[in-house]
Design a protein around this motif. Structure first.
Motif, PDB file in Angstrom:
ATOM      1  N   GLY A  12       8.011   9.450   5.601  1.00 32.51           N
ATOM      2  CA  GLY A  12       8.964  10.546   5.472  1.00 32.51           C
ATOM      3  C   GLY A  12       8.477  11.621   4.536  1.00 32.51           C
ATOM      4  N   SER A  13       9.394  12.146   3.711  1.00 35.75           N
ATOM      5  CA  SER A  13       9.090  13.298   2.865  1.00 35.75           C
ATOM      6  C   SER A  13       9.026  12.962   1.381  1.00 35.75           C
ATOM      7  N   THR A  14       9.297  11.714   0.999  1.00 36.37           N
ATOM      8  CA  THR A  14       9.469  11.367  -0.411  1.00 36.37           C
ATOM      9  C   THR A  14       8.139  11.070  -1.084  1.00 36.37           C
ATOM     10  N   ASN A  15       7.828  11.828  -2.127  1.00 35.09           N
ATOM     11  CA  ASN A  15       6.635  11.592  -2.926  1.00 35.09           C
ATOM     12  C   ASN A  15       6.921  10.558  -4.012  1.00 35.09           C
ATOM     13  N   PHE A  16       5.864  10.068  -4.622  1.00 37.46           N
ATOM     14  CA  PHE A  16       5.985   9.089  -5.702  1.00 37.46           C
ATOM     15  C   PHE A  16       5.932   9.833  -7.033  1.00 37.46           C
ATOM     16  N   ASP A  17       6.900  10.747  -7.224  1.00 33.83           N
ATOM     17  CA  ASP A  17       6.942  11.536  -8.449  1.00 33.83           C
ATOM     18  C   ASP A  17       8.386  11.759  -8.880  1.00 33.83           C
ATOM     19  N   ASN A  18       8.555  12.265 -10.086  1.00 33.55           N
ATOM     20  CA  ASN A  18       9.886  12.439 -10.643  1.00 33.55           C
ATOM     21  C   ASN A  18      10.716  13.435  -9.859  1.00 33.55           C
ATOM     22  N   ARG A  19      10.082  14.451  -9.301  1.00 26.61           N
ATOM     23  CA  ARG A  19      10.857  15.438  -8.543  1.00 26.61           C
ATOM     24  C   ARG A  19      11.469  14.797  -7.309  1.00 26.61           C
ATOM     25  N   SER A  20      10.712  14.035  -6.554  1.00 31.70           N
ATOM     26  CA  SER A  20      11.275  13.353  -5.393  1.00 31.70           C
ATOM     27  C   SER A  20      12.252  12.260  -5.814  1.00 31.70           C
ATOM     28  N   LEU A  21      11.969  11.602  -6.944  1.00 33.13           N
ATOM     29  CA  LEU A  21      12.837  10.527  -7.393  1.00 33.13           C
ATOM     30  C   LEU A  21      14.197  11.034  -7.846  1.00 33.13           C
ATOM     31  N   HIS A  22      14.260  12.247  -8.411  1.00 32.67           N
ATOM     32  CA  HIS A  22      15.492  12.660  -9.068  1.00 32.67           C
ATOM     33  C   HIS A  22      15.985  14.060  -8.712  1.00 32.67           C
ATOM     34  N   LEU A  23      15.149  14.942  -8.186  1.00 31.24           N
ATOM     35  CA  LEU A  23      15.541  16.344  -8.054  1.00 31.24           C
ATOM     36  C   LEU A  23      15.557  16.864  -6.620  1.00 31.24           C
ATOM     37  N   ASN A  24      14.886  16.206  -5.700  1.00 32.64           N
ATOM     38  CA  ASN A  24      14.782  16.714  -4.327  1.00 32.64           C
ATOM     39  C   ASN A  24      15.700  15.959  -3.378  1.00 32.64           C
ATOM     40  N   PHE A  25      16.150  16.668  -2.342  1.00 34.67           N
ATOM     41  CA  PHE A  25      16.772  16.015  -1.189  1.00 34.67           C
ATOM     42  C   PHE A  25      15.637  15.555  -0.274  1.00 34.67           C
ATOM     43  N   GLU A  26      15.596  14.244   0.002  1.00 28.73           N
ATOM     44  CA  GLU A  26      14.496  13.654   0.754  1.00 28.73           C
ATOM     45  C   GLU A  26      15.035  12.763   1.861  1.00 28.73           C
ATOM     46  N   VAL A  27      14.144  12.404   2.792  1.00 27.98           N
ATOM     47  CA  VAL A  27      14.496  11.436   3.838  1.00 27.98           C
ATOM     48  C   VAL A  27      13.264  10.610   4.180  1.00 27.98           C
ATOM     49  N   MET A  28      13.459   9.295   4.257  1.00 29.13           N
ATOM     50  CA  MET A  28      12.420   8.363   4.682  1.00 29.13           C
ATOM     51  C   MET A  28      12.973   7.505   5.806  1.00 29.13           C
ATOM     52  N   CYS A  48       3.654   7.494   2.697  1.00 25.07           N
ATOM     53  CA  CYS A  48       3.696   6.293   3.526  1.00 25.07           C
ATOM     54  C   CYS A  48       3.638   5.058   2.637  1.00 25.07           C
ATOM     55  N   VAL A  49       4.467   4.073   2.953  1.00 27.60           N
ATOM     56  CA  VAL A  49       4.478   2.793   2.249  1.00 27.60           C
ATOM     57  C   VAL A  49       4.331   1.690   3.295  1.00 27.60           C
ATOM     58  N   LEU A  50       3.462   0.717   3.026  1.00 27.73           N
ATOM     59  CA  LEU A  50       3.276  -0.427   3.912  1.00 27.73           C
ATOM     60  C   LEU A  50       3.531  -1.702   3.118  1.00 27.73           C
ATOM     61  N   VAL A  51       4.500  -2.497   3.574  1.00 20.88           N
ATOM     62  CA  VAL A  51       4.870  -3.747   2.910  1.00 20.88           C
ATOM     63  C   VAL A  51       4.504  -4.910   3.831  1.00 20.88           C
ATOM     64  N   ASP A  64      -1.306  -7.608  -3.164  1.00 18.26           N
ATOM     65  CA  ASP A  64      -2.392  -6.629  -3.071  1.00 18.26           C
ATOM     66  C   ASP A  64      -1.776  -5.224  -3.173  1.00 18.26           C
ATOM     67  N   VAL A  65      -1.698  -4.718  -4.396  1.00 18.27           N
ATOM     68  CA  VAL A  65      -1.091  -3.408  -4.654  1.00 18.27           C
ATOM     69  C   VAL A  65      -2.178  -2.358  -4.720  1.00 18.27           C
ATOM     70  N   ARG A  66      -2.032  -1.293  -3.931  1.00 15.61           N
ATOM     71  CA  ARG A  66      -2.981  -0.181  -3.959  1.00 15.61           C
ATOM     72  C   ARG A  66      -2.214   1.127  -3.821  1.00 15.61           C
ATOM     73  N   LEU A  67      -2.684   2.154  -4.527  1.00 23.79           N
ATOM     74  CA  LEU A  67      -2.139   3.494  -4.378  1.00 23.79           C
ATOM     75  C   LEU A  67      -3.246   4.437  -3.940  1.00 23.79           C
ATOM     76  N   LEU A  68      -2.899   5.324  -3.012  1.00 22.52           N
ATOM     77  CA  LEU A  68      -3.849   6.296  -2.473  1.00 22.52           C
ATOM     78  C   LEU A  68      -3.319   7.695  -2.751  1.00 22.52           C
ATOM     79  N   TRP A 126       0.852  -1.179   0.000  1.00 20.31           N
ATOM     80  CA  TRP A 126       0.000   0.000   0.000  1.00 20.31           C
ATOM     81  C   TRP A 126       0.892   1.235   0.000  1.00 20.31           C
ATOM     82  N   ILE A 127       0.603   2.141  -0.922  1.00 16.37           N
ATOM     83  CA  ILE A 127       1.389   3.368  -1.052  1.00 16.37           C
ATOM     84  C   ILE A 127       0.451   4.558  -0.994  1.00 16.37           C
TER      85      ILE A 127
END
Length: 499
Positions: free
Chosen positions: A431-447, A420-423, A376-380, A351-352
């Protein structure tokens, strides 16, 4: 004679104009060659080459502002500080990066898989507290600041000069007046509306304030597309808070169109706090070019790094966790690696929850593989927009995920901003990381990756409530939106690499 002088001056200007045009075209050609070597994907490289060759006057400035995906200077700043403060820099590296001999030898748990892929140590014996929404976050944060005895470190992407922003400033100033070392980092783009009066009040009271300025030095002059998106609090090296909330009244639901504001953070007590502290220290070295002499780096009980004769390690480990710090200064695509490891570890449930859905191809493939395994994959995601370009681009990826059978749900009870991610029943990331290109490649993040059964149970209940307040939005192939919204979605998708 006057006529000849005027003609001569006009002739010089007439030569400068074509010379300038030739220079622009030459720079565009050199930039096109640069893009072939440095742009992240081949598709983006082709797009930049075509733009630079055909529309050099428009594409040239855009390329040097938006096409860069590697943050220059961050690692060099830490190395420069290390020449004068070797012990502190060594502590940072020890906290955030594990040696290969200390990495887990088995891949039985999802946490072990994520930690190994990220090359970060796992610590045990931590206590976690789930902070759901703004009231819990701000009450806890302010109380922890007020309890500080030696130092307070705070880093936020956005700080507002509003009611909660003033309470935050008052708490920092009160501790500074009490002799506590208080240091604050803020992102200069995220805080572009923050008044100088607010910052001056803090500095005059003794708070050490620095912007995370990505444009330091001439080499970095065009690095305006990078952000420090981290949200962190560290108190005395014993307690830390990491999550998705910034400092502003909107996070308490003050904006009616986005109220209530749904967000999540986690309070950490234990050795994992030192690792959050190490993330702050690295950012502070870049922003201030200075050490943190008051920081406590004393090692306590860390899984895999302490004396094996310690009797506490013979018991079943509890409160396991790892800090996953990522950003454009990384030599490897660590954010994608973190998500891919978590997705790949899922056996029953994934769950993401994310406010922005702009994944890259690697993430879509990872989700497709999890779905093919029967997970069971779900995105919110939210049904309310705070950033319209990202919101519209999300509709395209909804349809993309529907093609591989991954359901996307839109939260209907206010603005959803949590990351939030639940496995399965064994791992959660907050943490602060979004599921987008900016968080993936351009932002300083922490989880923070957490393996703690009681805490994970709380996260599961929280997400169950969130999904109960959501409706699936990609279950039908019919275009439910008007044509102009679909056109906006197509246009927004073109800019997804920088969203």
């Amino acid at each position: 004679m006057t006529y000849l002088l005027e003609y001569s001056d006009y002739g010089s200007a007439g030569l400068l104009i074509p010379a300038g045009l030739v220079l622009i075209h030459l720079c565009a050609l050199l930039s096109a060659f640069h893009s072939l070597q440095h742009v992240r994907t081949s598709q983006a490289a082709v797009a930049w080459v075509v733009g630079l060759v055909t529309l050099p006057y428009l594409a040239l400035p855009l390329y040097w502002v938006f096409a860069r995906n590697r943050f220059e200077g961050y690692r060099e700043a830490i190395r420069d500080i290390g020449k004068e403060h070797d012990q502190s820099v060594t502590s940072i590296r020890r906290e955030l990066f594990s040696e290969p001999c200390n990495q887990p030898r088995t891949f039985q748990s999802p946490l072990a898989q994520v930690a190994t892929v990220m090359g970060t140590p796992v610590s045990q014996g931590n206590k976690y507290r789930l902070l759901i929404d703004g009231i819990a976050f701000f009450d806890t944060m302010l109380w922890q600041i007020q309890s500080a005895k030696r130092y307070v470190y705070a880093s936020f992407y956005i700080i507002r000069d509003d009611q909660i922003g003033k309470r935050f400033a008052d708490a920092l100033i009160e501790r500074a007046n009490a002799g506590v070392t208080v240091r604050l980092l803020y992102d200069e783009v995220g805080c572009i509306r923050l008044s100088n009066r607010y910052l001056r009040r803090l500095t005059e009271a003794g708070v050490d304030v620095h912007s995370f300025n990505t444009r330091q030095g001439w080499v970095n002059r065009f690095q305006v597309n990078f952000r420090n998106h981290r949200k962190m609090i560290v108190v005395d090296g014993r307690v830390s808070i990491v999550g998705g909330l910034n400092v502003g009244d909107e996070y308490l639901g003050a904006i009616p169109s986005m109220s209530p504001w749904r967000d999540t953070s986690v309070q950490i007590e234990g050795s994992l706090t030192r690792k959050v502290q190490a993330v702050f220290a690295g950012d502070y070295y870049w922003a201030a070019r200075a050490d943190l002499p008051e920081a406590d780096w004393q090692r306590k009980t860390d899984c895999g790094t302490t004396d094996s004769n310690d009797p506490s390690l013979q018991e079943e480990p509890s409160g396991l966790g790892a800090v996953c710090t990522t950003g454009p200064a990384d030599e490897r695509p660590r954010t994608s690696m973190m998500f891919s490891a978590a997705i790949g570890a899922a056996k029953e449930r994934l769950w993401i929850s994310t406010p922005y859905l702009v994944p890259d191809d690697a993430m879509i493939v990872a989700l497709a593989m999890a779905k093919a395994r029967g997970v069971d994959v779900r995105l919110l995601i939210p049904s309310v927009a705070d950033l319209w370009a990202v919101y519209l681009a999300g509709f395209y990826y909804e349809r993309k995920l529907a093609e591989i059978g991954v359901p996307v749900f839109r939260f209907t009870n206010g603005m959803l901003h949590q990351k939030c991610v639940l496995v399965d029943d064994s791992l959660t990331l907050i943490g602060s990381t979004n599921f987008d290109n900016r968080s993936l490649h351009l932002n300083f993040e922490v989880m923070v990756a957490i393996e703690d059964r009681a805490f994970i149970c709380e996260v599961e209940k929280m997400l169950d409530r969130d999904f109960a307040n959501a409706k699936r939005s990609n279950g039908s192939n019919r275009p439910l939106r008007p044509w102009f919204a679909r056109a906006g979605t197509a246009l927004a998708r073109l800019f997804s690499p920088v969203l």
